[in-house]
Design a protein around this motif. Structure first.
Motif, PDB file in Angstrom:
ATOM      1  N   LEU A 603     -20.398 -43.942  27.361  1.00 61.66           N
ATOM      2  CA  LEU A 603     -19.871 -42.690  27.032  1.00 61.66           C
ATOM      3  C   LEU A 603     -19.517 -42.082  27.977  1.00 61.66           C
ATOM      4  O   LEU A 603     -20.360 -41.586  28.756  1.00 61.66           O
ATOM      5  CB  LEU A 603     -20.493 -41.921  25.821  1.00 61.66           C
ATOM      6  N   ALA A 604     -18.215 -41.709  28.545  1.00 60.70           N
ATOM      7  CA  ALA A 604     -17.830 -41.001  29.807  1.00 60.70           C
ATOM      8  C   ALA A 604     -17.677 -39.511  29.646  1.00 60.70           C
ATOM      9  O   ALA A 604     -17.982 -38.562  30.579  1.00 60.70           O
ATOM     10  CB  ALA A 604     -16.630 -41.518  30.251  1.00 60.70           C
ATOM     11  N   LYS A 605     -17.269 -39.258  28.488  1.00 62.62           N
ATOM     12  CA  LYS A 605     -17.105 -37.574  28.333  1.00 62.62           C
ATOM     13  C   LYS A 605     -17.142 -37.525  26.549  1.00 62.62           C
ATOM     14  O   LYS A 605     -16.688 -38.277  25.755  1.00 62.62           O
ATOM     15  CB  LYS A 605     -15.647 -37.250  28.793  1.00 62.62           C
ATOM     16  N   ARG A 634     -15.015 -30.410  15.085  1.00 60.25           N
ATOM     17  CA  ARG A 634     -14.008 -31.550  16.041  1.00 60.25           C
ATOM     18  C   ARG A 634     -14.791 -31.961  17.384  1.00 60.25           C
ATOM     19  O   ARG A 634     -14.781 -31.104  17.931  1.00 60.25           O
ATOM     20  CB  ARG A 634     -12.617 -31.093  15.896  1.00 60.25           C
ATOM     21  N   HIS A 635     -14.642 -33.345  17.486  1.00 61.24           N
ATOM     22  CA  HIS A 635     -15.347 -33.707  18.848  1.00 61.24           C
ATOM     23  C   HIS A 635     -14.291 -34.665  19.201  1.00 61.24           C
ATOM     24  O   HIS A 635     -13.782 -35.545  18.766  1.00 61.24           O
ATOM     25  CB  HIS A 635     -16.813 -34.353  18.651  1.00 61.24           C
ATOM     26  N   SER A 636     -14.074 -34.710  20.662  1.00 51.32           N
ATOM     27  CA  SER A 636     -13.368 -35.716  21.340  1.00 51.32           C
ATOM     28  C   SER A 636     -14.392 -36.534  22.323  1.00 51.32           C
ATOM     29  O   SER A 636     -15.076 -35.930  23.024  1.00 51.32           O
ATOM     30  CB  SER A 636     -12.244 -35.045  22.114  1.00 51.32           C
ATOM     31  N   LEU A 637     -14.115 -37.722  22.190  1.00 53.15           N
ATOM     32  CA  LEU A 637     -14.961 -38.732  22.910  1.00 53.15           C
ATOM     33  C   LEU A 637     -14.173 -39.646  23.725  1.00 53.15           C
ATOM     34  O   LEU A 637     -13.050 -40.151  23.451  1.00 53.15           O
ATOM     35  CB  LEU A 637     -15.901 -39.683  22.053  1.00 53.15           C
ATOM     36  N   VAL A 638     -14.495 -39.786  25.070  1.00 52.17           N
ATOM     37  CA  VAL A 638     -14.041 -40.697  25.966  1.00 52.17           C
ATOM     38  C   VAL A 638     -14.920 -41.946  26.180  1.00 52.17           C
ATOM     39  O   VAL A 638     -15.979 -41.704  27.017  1.00 52.17           O
ATOM     40  CB  VAL A 638     -13.276 -39.852  27.305  1.00 52.17           C
ATOM     41  N   VAL A 639     -14.666 -43.139  25.857  1.00 51.25           N
ATOM     42  CA  VAL A 639     -15.300 -44.259  26.165  1.00 51.25           C
ATOM     43  C   VAL A 639     -14.549 -45.166  27.100  1.00 51.25           C
ATOM     44  O   VAL A 639     -13.244 -45.338  27.236  1.00 51.25           O
ATOM     45  CB  VAL A 639     -15.421 -45.192  24.866  1.00 51.25           C
ATOM     46  N   VAL A 640     -15.413 -45.657  28.143  1.00 50.83           N
ATOM     47  CA  VAL A 640     -14.795 -46.225  29.313  1.00 50.83           C
ATOM     48  C   VAL A 640     -15.301 -47.642  28.883  1.00 50.83           C
ATOM     49  O   VAL A 640     -16.520 -48.220  28.959  1.00 50.83           O
ATOM     50  CB  VAL A 640     -15.541 -45.622  30.736  1.00 50.83           C
ATOM     51  N   VAL A 641     -14.541 -48.857  29.277  1.00 51.34           N
ATOM     52  CA  VAL A 641     -14.747 -50.148  28.968  1.00 51.34           C
ATOM     53  C   VAL A 641     -14.494 -50.668  30.396  1.00 51.34           C
ATOM     54  O   VAL A 641     -13.583 -50.630  30.904  1.00 51.34           O
ATOM     55  CB  VAL A 641     -13.699 -50.892  27.954  1.00 51.34           C
ATOM     56  N   LYS A 642     -15.807 -51.372  30.747  1.00 48.22           N
ATOM     57  CA  LYS A 642     -15.563 -52.080  32.212  1.00 48.22           C
ATOM     58  C   LYS A 642     -16.069 -53.580  32.048  1.00 48.22           C
ATOM     59  O   LYS A 642     -16.766 -53.816  31.148  1.00 48.22           O
ATOM     60  CB  LYS A 642     -16.756 -51.389  32.860  1.00 48.22           C
ATOM     61  N   ASP A 643     -15.343 -54.209  33.020  1.00 45.93           N
ATOM     62  CA  ASP A 643     -15.779 -55.737  32.999  1.00 45.93           C
ATOM     63  C   ASP A 643     -16.893 -55.839  34.043  1.00 45.93           C
ATOM     64  O   ASP A 643     -16.903 -55.020  34.697  1.00 45.93           O
ATOM     65  CB  ASP A 643     -14.620 -56.608  33.132  1.00 45.93           C
ATOM     66  N   ARG A 644     -17.436 -56.913  34.517  1.00 38.98           N
ATOM     67  CA  ARG A 644     -18.209 -57.165  35.428  1.00 38.98           C
ATOM     68  C   ARG A 644     -17.698 -58.052  36.820  1.00 38.98           C
ATOM     69  O   ARG A 644     -18.423 -58.506  37.189  1.00 38.98           O
ATOM     70  CB  ARG A 644     -19.447 -58.125  34.711  1.00 38.98           C
ATOM     71  N   LEU A 655     -11.390 -40.925  21.337  1.00 37.03           N
ATOM     72  CA  LEU A 655     -11.618 -40.994  19.822  1.00 37.03           C
ATOM     73  C   LEU A 655     -11.839 -39.508  19.610  1.00 37.03           C
ATOM     74  O   LEU A 655     -12.569 -38.739  20.260  1.00 37.03           O
ATOM     75  CB  LEU A 655     -12.926 -41.641  19.392  1.00 37.03           C
ATOM     76  N   THR A 656     -11.341 -39.080  18.139  1.00 38.58           N
ATOM     77  CA  THR A 656     -11.483 -37.753  17.948  1.00 38.58           C
ATOM     78  C   THR A 656     -12.492 -38.019  16.497  1.00 38.58           C
ATOM     79  O   THR A 656     -11.977 -38.652  15.604  1.00 38.58           O
ATOM     80  CB  THR A 656     -10.026 -37.231  17.515  1.00 38.58           C
ATOM     81  N   VAL A 657     -13.484 -37.269  16.731  1.00 35.00           N
ATOM     82  CA  VAL A 657     -14.285 -37.427  15.362  1.00 35.00           C
ATOM     83  C   VAL A 657     -14.716 -35.993  14.799  1.00 35.00           C
ATOM     84  O   VAL A 657     -14.911 -34.854  15.412  1.00 35.00           O
ATOM     85  CB  VAL A 657     -15.720 -37.776  15.860  1.00 35.00           C
ATOM     86  N   VAL A 658     -14.412 -35.962  13.451  1.00 34.59           N
ATOM     87  CA  VAL A 658     -14.380 -34.704  12.684  1.00 34.59           C
ATOM     88  C   VAL A 658     -15.572 -34.712  11.806  1.00 34.59           C
ATOM     89  O   VAL A 658     -15.986 -35.812  11.038  1.00 34.59           O
ATOM     90  CB  VAL A 658     -13.133 -34.475  11.925  1.00 34.59           C
ATOM     91  N   LEU A 659     -16.369 -33.662  11.850  1.00 32.58           N
ATOM     92  CA  LEU A 659     -17.702 -33.629  11.062  1.00 32.58           C
ATOM     93  C   LEU A 659     -17.121 -32.788  10.012  1.00 32.58           C
ATOM     94  O   LEU A 659     -16.800 -31.734   9.685  1.00 32.58           O
ATOM     95  CB  LEU A 659     -18.629 -32.982  11.968  1.00 32.58           C
TER      96      LEU A 659
END
Length: 842
Positions: A603-605, A634-644, A655-659
């Motif tokens: 989770l980057a942000k 309302r929440h905004s999530l920035v997920v970083v996907v990295k390879d090795r 992603l936008t998540v609403v409670l």
């Protein structure tokens, strides 16, 4: 005077010296006389008394003009003494009077006094002859009265102490005569007093004595031997008329082969026999030498039986009177095994083909030995381990032939050693080497260094990159061993194999002609052929496996949420969710392989950093804690996907998540969050008008539906009212409503919400599946979601393909249909109203 005569000789001399010194002292110098051979430290004179000086007080010393110091001064007594033993004959051998001079230096008076010391002779040497024995030869016919000079004696003393007389004794045939010379010397002569007879006496022994005049007198003697010579009345005679000798040919140079003897009864020169060669060949004169005095025949050059095996010599013996005798000498030379066998190559091949048939003649040899008998018998043989044998052609000829087939690859050259040994004891041996080169025949195919080649090539390689080098060796030689490489025909992905790789014909280097992509081609199987230059050529093949190694050249690709333009998905999370509740799942893939495709999520942000967390390897977004009332809806999530990979590549998903606890709350939150965008043209204006119309219809429908529900709610108020989140409590946290896309995605489940006419019978049915089965939806223009209130019941239905699902129930259904179909059904009033979600304006 009578007392003076009674003194010994040396005392009288000393007294005279003293008197002379006293007389000389009166003249200012001193003169002394002492005999020779006095011991060291002997008194010479009283210098202090003679000079009337106190030398001890004045200080004095004696200095000799030469290097040698013969005298010394006693400082206390003033006496002059000898510093060493003095030999008059050594100092004054040629003078009669021997005088030594020195100076007395008186340091107190600064005066110098001359001192002369005469060394007088004493009879310390006897007369002596140079030769103790004297030999004279006289013929028996010598006349009496003949004189023969004799050697003189020598006496180094002088005066009466020197030589005075000679005397002869021993034989009546001789007498002594002494002649006085002009210089006063006495010369003795031997006079023959009586005729000699050799037969009576061959030798006469005499003794010559010389005497001096000393007291006592000294003498010296010499022995005289007179040999009587005989007259020549006999001739020499050899002991044999013919001398025969056998000598081996290896006798050393300088050896005496034979000694001949000739006797002569005469004496002297008449019996002195000399030997000479009277008759000899020129060849023999260079080999033999005759000693003239001893008669010994010596070897001056080596004998060679093979060159000459016998010699004849004629000798002569002659005496001093001219008489002689002759004899013959026969010398036979015997054979010795001194010649090794000789091998001559009459004809020989230098090259032979390896496919030559057995029995092929390689060389013709001639073998001989110059020795005779058993020493000349020769046996021949070949060295071991060679494919050749010997065959006898004639008496002294041999043939070297091949014994079996040749193989150049095992031995390309042969040094065939032919050995020959004779029958001597010990045997002599010799050898000859035949150098033979084997010519190549193309009978060997190329052989690769490895049975199978394999190489790894990283993808994205440069065009023309070296992949590997195949090597093949051919055991043949020359052109037959020249290997060339080429690819066997084949195809890869529909294209000729030669368009992908090439092989250098000379070196076997394999090059990549294209840049390979691991995601397209992971392995290349090909065959390389190696062919030699023979006629006909021989070849062999080897398999080459080329493995394309993956590189991290592909970044992770996010499948969900999709990154399509206009996408704004919303994830629903109840405010009553427990910690660890699943909210959403980020699905990503990587086209690479291995470590380069191992993905990790972080989770980057986040709007609220501590509310959500992401699984490192699963990509699941879960609640880290229970939502609080103060948390934003309302929440905004920035997920970083990295390879090795190295370096690592990455991608991001938003992603936008609403409670929210209910659909109404969700829609209210989404409606308040939607903001119109700037119109981008006429098309945008028409879209705004269309959306506004649809919204009005939707609000009217909601009012109607709300009125109907309110009436029924009053009837069933005895039932406890459902909680605000009951309607959606059974909906998983990953449920979402798309605004801009007007579509809904079911990730791993489909939801059926049935609201019957009786609210007590309302139910929510969830068909769950694996979260990994979620697929991205189609673009917003293709699929839309609909929420349709109808009567007293509500059915929420979601499907990826927007296909209408009929549950065959009396319940009202909410279906996901395209906008145009929803509008049509709204206008017709087909027993159901369709609700379309709002679209965000761009």
């Amino acid at each position: 005077s009578s007392q003076y005569e009674c003194l010994p000789h040396w005392q009288r001399a000393l007294l005279c010296c003293v008197l002379v010194a006293a007389w000389e002292a009166a003249r200012g110098q001193l003169r002394y006389s002492v005999p020779e051979e006095l011991p060291k430290g002997s008194f010479v004179g009283d210098v202090a008394k003679d000079l009337a000086l106190e030398l001890a007080a004045l200080g004095a010393r004696v200095v000799s003009p030469g290097r040698a110091q013969y005298f010394a001064l006693h400082a206390s007594s003033g006496h002059l003494v000898t510093a060493e033993r003095i030999d008059r004959e050594q100092l004054c051998d040629v003078v009669q009077q021997c005088v030594l001079r020195c100076e007395l230096i008186v340091e107190g008076e600064m005066k110098v006094y001359a001192i002369e010391v005469e060394i007088t002779d004493i009879n310390d040497n006897a007369p002596s002859f140079r030769e103790a024995e004297i030999e004279l030869k006289m013929s028996e016919v010598t006349a009496p009265g003949s004189r023969f000079p004799l050697p003189e004696a020598h006496d180094p003393d002088v005066g009466v102490n020197s030589l005075q007389s000679y005397a002869l004794s021993g034989d009546e045939h001789f007498s002594l005569s002494v002649q006085a010379g002009a210089d006063g010397e006495k010369r003795p002569e031997l006079v023959l007093a009586k005729a000699l007879d050799r037969e009576e006496a061959a030798f006469h022994e005499l003794l010559l004595r010389a005497s001096d005049g000393g007291d006592p007198a000294r003498t010296g003697t010499a022995r005289i031997r007179v040999a009587v010579l005989d007259a020549n009345d006999n001739a020499p005679a050899f002991s044999q008329a013919v001398y025969t000798v056998r000598v081996p040919e290896d006798v050393p140079v300088g050896s005496t082969l034979l000694t001949v003897t000739a006797t002569d009864p005469d004496d002297g020169t008449n019996g002195d026999v000399k030997y000479s060669l009277n008759k000899i060949t020129q060849k023999a004169s260079k080999i033999f030498h005759l000693e003239s005095k001893t008669g010994a025949i010596r070897l001056v050059r080596n004998l060679d039986f093979e060159e000459w095996n016998s010699y004849e010599l004629e000798l002569q013996a002659r005496d001093g009177g001219g008489l002689f005798d002759t004899a013959k000498v026969s010398i036979s030379v015997t054979d010795v095994n001194d010649n090794a066998p000789e091998i001559s190559v009459r004809s020989a091949l230098s090259e032979i083909s390896e496919d030559a048939a057995p029995g092929t003649v390689v060389a013709l040899l001639h073998v001989q030995d110059r020795d005779s008998g058993a020493n000349g018998e020769v046996r021949c043989s070949l060295g071991e381990g060679v494919p050749f044998r010997l065959e006898r052609a004639l008496d002294d000829y041999y043939s070297v032939v091949t014994a079996r087939e040749l193989d150049r690859e095992r031995a390309s050259e042969y040094n065939v050693t032919v050995r020959a040994a004779d029958g001597g004891s010990p045997a002599l041996r010799s050898g000859a080497v035949l150098a033979l080169r084997v010519l190549d025949v193309n009978d060997n195919a190329p052989v690769f260094a490895e049975a199978r080649y394999s190489a790894r090539l990283p993808e994205n390689n440069a065009e023309g990159a070296l992949v590997l080098t195949v090597r093949a060796w051919d055991a043949d030689w020359g052109q037959n061993a020249r290997v060339r490489y080429r690819l066997r025909e084949g195809r890869l992905r529909g294209a000729p194999l030669s368009s992908y790789v090439s092989v250098q014909a000379e070196t076997g280097a394999l090059y990549a002609l294209r840049s390979f992509d691991y995601e397209e081609v992971r392995e290349v199987e090909l065959w390389v052929r190696a062919e030699d230059g023979g006629a006909p050529p021989l070849s062999s093949n080897v398999s080459v496996r080329l493995l394309i190694a993956d590189e991290n050249d592909n970044a992770p690709q996010v499948l969900y949420p999709p990154a399509a333009p206009g996408w704004a998905g919303v994830e629903l999370a109840p405010r009553s969710a427990e910690p660890g509740a699943l909210v959403a799942k980020v699905v990503a893939v990587d086209a690479d392989a291995g470590q380069n495709a191992w993905l990790s999520y972080e989770l980057a942000k986040a709007t609220e950093p501590g509310l959500f967390r992401v699984g490192l390897h699963s990509g699941e977004v879960r609640t880290a804690r229970s939502p609080l009332a103060r948390d934003a809806a309302r929440h905004s999530l920035v997920v970083v996907v990295k390879d090795r990979g190295r370096p690592a590549l990455s991608a991001t998903a938003t992603l936008t998540v609403v409670l929210a606890e209910s659909v109404a709350e969700l829609l209210s939150e989404l409606g308040s969050a939607a903001a119109p965008a700037e119109p981008a043209g006429s098309l945008t204006r028409w879209l705004v008008l269309a959306v506004a119309a649809v919204s009005c219809l939707f609000l009217a429908f909601l009012l109607l539906l709300l009125a109907l529900r309110l009436r029924r709610w009053r009837r069933s108020r005895l039932l406890p009212p459902p909680s605000a989140g009951a309607a959606l409590r059974g909906v998983p946290a990953s449920h979402f409503v798309g605004i801009d896309g007007v579509r809904a995605f079911l990730r791993s489940y489909s939801h059926d919400v049935s609201l019957t006419a009786d609210s007590r019978k309302s139910q929510l049915r969830c068909a769950g599946g694996s979260c990994c089965d979620t697929l991205p939806a189609r673009p917003p223009s293709d699929v839309s979601d609909a929420l349709v209130p109808m009567g007293d019941d509500m059915v929420v239905n979601r499907d990826h393909s927007s296909t209408e699902r009929d549950y065959r129930r009396s319940d009202l259904q909410i279906k996901i249909l395209p906008p145009w179909e929803s509008a049509l059904k709204w206008g017709l009033g087909g027993g159901a109203a369709w609700l379309h979600p709002l679209q965000s304006l761009r």
